[in-house]
Enzyme design. Structure first.
Site, short mmCIF file in Angstrom:
data_model
loop_
_atom_site.label_atom_id
_atom_site.label_comp_id
_atom_site.label_asym_id
_atom_site.label_seq_id
_atom_site.Cartn_x
_atom_site.Cartn_y
_atom_site.Cartn_z
N ASP A 150 0.95 -1.02 -0.06
CA ASP A 150 0.11 0.26 0.01
C ASP A 150 0.86 1.24 0.07
O ASP A 150 0.40 2.47 -0.13
CB ASP A 150 -0.91 0.13 1.04
CG ASP A 150 -2.32 -0.44 0.90
OD1 ASP A 150 -2.57 -0.66 -0.12
OD2 ASP A 150 -3.19 -0.81 1.76
N ASP A 453 -9.65 -6.61 11.36
CA ASP A 453 -9.43 -7.70 11.70
C ASP A 453 -10.49 -8.19 13.10
O ASP A 453 -11.26 -9.16 12.54
CB ASP A 453 -7.98 -7.93 12.65
CG ASP A 453 -7.62 -6.95 13.50
OD1 ASP A 453 -8.42 -5.88 13.64
OD2 ASP A 453 -6.70 -7.09 14.29
#
Ligand SMILES: O=c1ccn([C@@H]2O[C@H](COP(=O)(O)OP(=O)(O)O[C@H]3O[C@H](CO)[C@@H](O)[C@H](O)[C@H]3O)[C@@H](O)[C@H]2O)c(=O)[nH]1
Ligand SMILES: [Mn+2]
Length: 741
Positions: A150, A453
């Protein structure tokens, strides 16, 4: 995989076993009953004192204490969900030999490694993480490693070009020498048996490392470092208009197992670099977005039924790990519902007594067996093996993706470098691909929280998936911990914001969670989702008893009063149980002490500021993103970290409440001593003793803060601006408190 499961079942080979400790369970339940009784008694006491007509000031005190205790009780109830049915598991990878005879018997494994910033996450470390999994004891033709960048950095890509070449030497070296530390950096540190081959290997590694670091220093990949036309072509994508926030997709196959072999002729795992397209006008959803891109890109190329997600710093410490996972995934009894196998997060380089509580033993080691006894642990973001099917709806409600090639049962028929495959891979990595699709909502990792998550695992479980906690003796993975206080606090501030995003969404654990997974699972998730609430009782207990003490006002029952015993029991019981649980999983007293300190420090800083930022964000005033935690070790800071000195250093508003609390407590302690030694007012030490105990506990906890405010002179001390600001605030608070009592 089904045929192998059937074979395993037919052979009646045990692949795993589970164990519930009756003694611990019975004790926990019994203790919870007593403790719960004491809490009820305390509430009776609170209500009684609220009903007693008194001054406005003492009414305020009683209400504050009451609210704090309600929150503490709520947290306590949630935490009991972890204690009702803790389950421990073992796996027997040795038995797999009977089942998996040839390479083709093994299910394929796609590994996802995320990185986001070459300066905070040194590419050489990302490379080491990748090498450590490429070298798994697993058929190389079944492993594919996908790196998501990223940071959109040519330097990271360059590091992986080097890594692909190095892998051709490193993998056979590990195989032939039975190397266990398959992260080269970790191996060269731990290795004791040096010979010409290891020397040569080390030399090669150092060369690669220096090359990669030089590129980073120069901030570009020099012409002389490029090998061949293919590398040239991909690096040419970094034109002048290429920025981390705005650039086209870059997908580069660094090694392909059907074509590339190591120096002994054995095939190499696939290694693929992916930097998804970024544009300033489309949302990219941080890590969740990166993972969803990898889900799609990997589907077009290899579509393995098993996926391992790793943070860039989380390297493998045990080449047998995939075998352990197969012990669960090949178990026919678990097959229909098992969605993921989570390994604990372990960390390397933690200081001797873990001053910042970076190991987070409670969420990563102590609580998960508790959830495993229910429906399974939450997802920690890294060190987790998923079945690909989990990303496509619940176990019995398949959600098909818009493109059939992305479906978990699609069979890839072409080599990964074929033009059709690469074309499709680029398409699904485009930043507009997700528009008008289900990705992030029904498919893949879930959007809507920066703790993708926690949120994704929670949603998977509420769709009916179960998970398993696998905690072998030898740590499966090691990651980095923050080594300074600002980093440690900023990390948890991000978590606090993300958790509140879940708490206040349509998926709040106490409503949606309890409904979809049952009471105890819902409470387990609520325990985390409501973590930021912890700020309120800690702030109250950090100020109120102290300010009352300074003004000579008793606010707790005196030591001879039986109600004092209730307080004492609640305090000692909670901290004592916490300590025991901490030591049982291998902690030491000193580590526990630091850990409990950090729980309060966080409550007064990052959880509080996280809550404020969450409110601002919800009102549309701020736009909090995913601030990546630095994994770079500044030598000065590392030294102080090793010496276990708190590292404040920079100016952060989060330090203000910490320093203010420290100051007020010190003042409270001194004035308390003066009063009980016969100074003015107060009246009777036994009335003030409970408050003196609270102050004493707080002062002991604040010790590193005093050191950093007044006694130290290194770069990590509290900036003087913070010290003055907090002295001023402390005075102001004491001044106004005088009107209250
Ligand atoms: O836009 C982003 C931001 C982060 N990351 C990656 O996400 C990982 C985790 O980031 P880190 O800064 O290390 O966050 P931590 O707080 O240390 O990570 C914990 O908390 C995160 C959620 O906040 C989880 O994603 C992680 O798996 C979990 O280990 C790293 O590999 C990053 O490179 C991305 O790929 N894209
Ligand atoms: Mn991390």
């Amino acid at each position: 995989m089904d045929d192998i499961r059937a074979r395993a079942a037919a052979k009646a080979l045990p692949l795993n076993s589970q164990h519930i400790s009756r003694r611990a369970t019975v004790f926990n339940r019994f203790f919870a009953a007593i403790y719960g009784g004491a809490i009820l008694a305390l509430f009776y006491y609170h209500v009684a004192s609220l009903l007693k007509p008194t001054s406005l000031g003492s009414f305020f005190v009683s209400v504050s204490l009451f609210i704090s205790d309600i929150i503490l009780a709520f947290m306590w109830v949630n935490a009991q969900s972890f204690r009702m049915n803790p389950l421990h598991r073992r796996e027997y990878p040795g038995n797999l030999k009977e089942l998996l005879k040839k390479d083709s018997d093994f299910p394929a494994l796609d590994v996802f490694i995320c990185t986001a910033d070459p300066y905070k996450e040194p590419p050489i470390n990302v490379v080491n993480t990748a090498l450590s999994v490429m070298a798994y004891d697993y058929p190389t033709c079944k492993i594919s490693v996908y790196v998501s960048d990223d940071g959109g950095s040519a330097m990271t890509l360059f590091a992986f070009m080097e890594a692909a070449r190095f892998a051709a030497e490193w993998l056979p070296f590990c195989r032939e020498n039975d190397v266990v530390d398959r992260n080269p950096a970790a191996f060269f540190v731990s290795n004791k048996d040096w010979n010409t081959r290891t020397d040569k290997m080390k030399e090669m590694y150092e060369k690669m490392k220096i090359k990669v670091e030089n590129v980073l220093k120069k901030a570009k990949v020099g012409e002389e470092l490029v090998n061949g036309e293919e590398e040239r072509m991909v690096l040419d994508k970094w034109t002048n208009s290429f920025t981390p926030q705005h650039h086209p997709t870059v997908i580069h196959v660094l090694s392909e197992n059907s074509k590339n072999a190591d120096i002994t002729g054995e095939s190499l795992p696939n290694l693929i670099y992916v930097s998804r397209q970024k544009s300033k006008t489309s949302r990219h959803h941080f890590k969740a977005g990166a993972l969803n891109t990898l889900l799609r890109v990997s589907a077009t190329m290899t579509n393995a039924p098993i996926i391992l997600t790793l943070d860039c710093d989380m390297y493998s410490n045990d080449p047998q790990t995939p075998a352990r996972v197969l012990c669960y995934l090949l178990d026919a009894k678990l097959a229909t519902h098992l969605g993921y196998v989570q390994f604990p997060q372990h960390f390397h380089g933690v200081s001797k007594n873990d001053i910042y509580g970076g190991e987070l033993k409670r969420p990563y080691i102590i609580n998960p067996p508790g959830m495993d006894g229910l429906l399974g642990p939450d997802y920690f973001g890294t060190g987790c093996f998923f079945v690909r099917r989990i990303f496509f709806g619940g176990p019995f409600s398949f959600q098909s993706p818009e493109l059939s090639e992305l479906s978990p049962n699609h069979v890839v028929g072409k080599p990964i470098k074929s033009p059709q495959i690469l074309e499709l891979a680029h398409r699904v990595a485009g930043c507009d691909y997700e528009t008008n699709t289900q990705w992030g909502y029904k498919l893949g990792f879930k959007y809507g929280s920066v703790v993708e998550d926690f949120f994704s695992g929670y949603r998977f479980q509420s769709e009916g998936w179960r998970s398993v906690f696998c905690n072998p003796n030898r740590a499966a993975f090691y990651g980095d911990v923050p080594i300074n206080l600002p980093d440690a606090l900023n990390q948890i501030k991000r978590w606090a914001i993300g958790l509140l995003e879940v708490t206040f969404s349509n998926y709040s654990p106490i409503t949606f969670g309890v409904r979809s997974m049952g009471l105890l699972m819902g409470l387990s998730y609520a325990h985390y989702a409501f973590w930021p609430l912890w700020s309120i009782p800690v702030a109250v207990y950090a100020f109120l008893p102290q300010l009352a003490l300074i003004n000579g006002a008793p606010i707790f029952p005196n030591v001879w009063d039986p109600w004092f015993l209730v307080y004492a029991f609640l305090f000692v019981g909670a901290y004592g149980q916490d300590l025991v649980e901490f030591v049982v999983v291998g902690g030491t007293f000193r580590k526990w002490w630091n850990d409990q300190r950090m729980w309060s420090v966080r409550a007064l800083s990052c959880l509080l500021f996280g809550t404020m930022e969450f409110v601002l964000k919800s009102l549309g005033f701020s736009n909090f993103g995913f601030n990546v935690t630095s994994k770079v070790m500044d030598p000065e800071q590392s030294k102080r970290y090793e010496e276990e000195l708190f590292e404040f250093g920079v100016f952060s508003p989060m330090f203000v409440p910490i320093a203010t609390v420290a100051t007020v407590n010190l003042a409270g302690g001194l004035i308390g001593i003066w009063r009980s030694c016969g100074g003015s007012g107060g009246g009777g030490w036994e009335k003030m003793l409970p408050q003196m105990l609270v102050v004493g506990f707080a002062v002991a906890n604040c010790w590193p803060v005093y050191e950093a405010m007044a006694l130290r002179n290194d770069g990590g001390k509290v900036p003087s601006k913070i010290t003055f600001l907090s002295l001023f605030l402390a005075l102001l608070i004491c001044y106004f408190a005088a009107f209250l009592f």
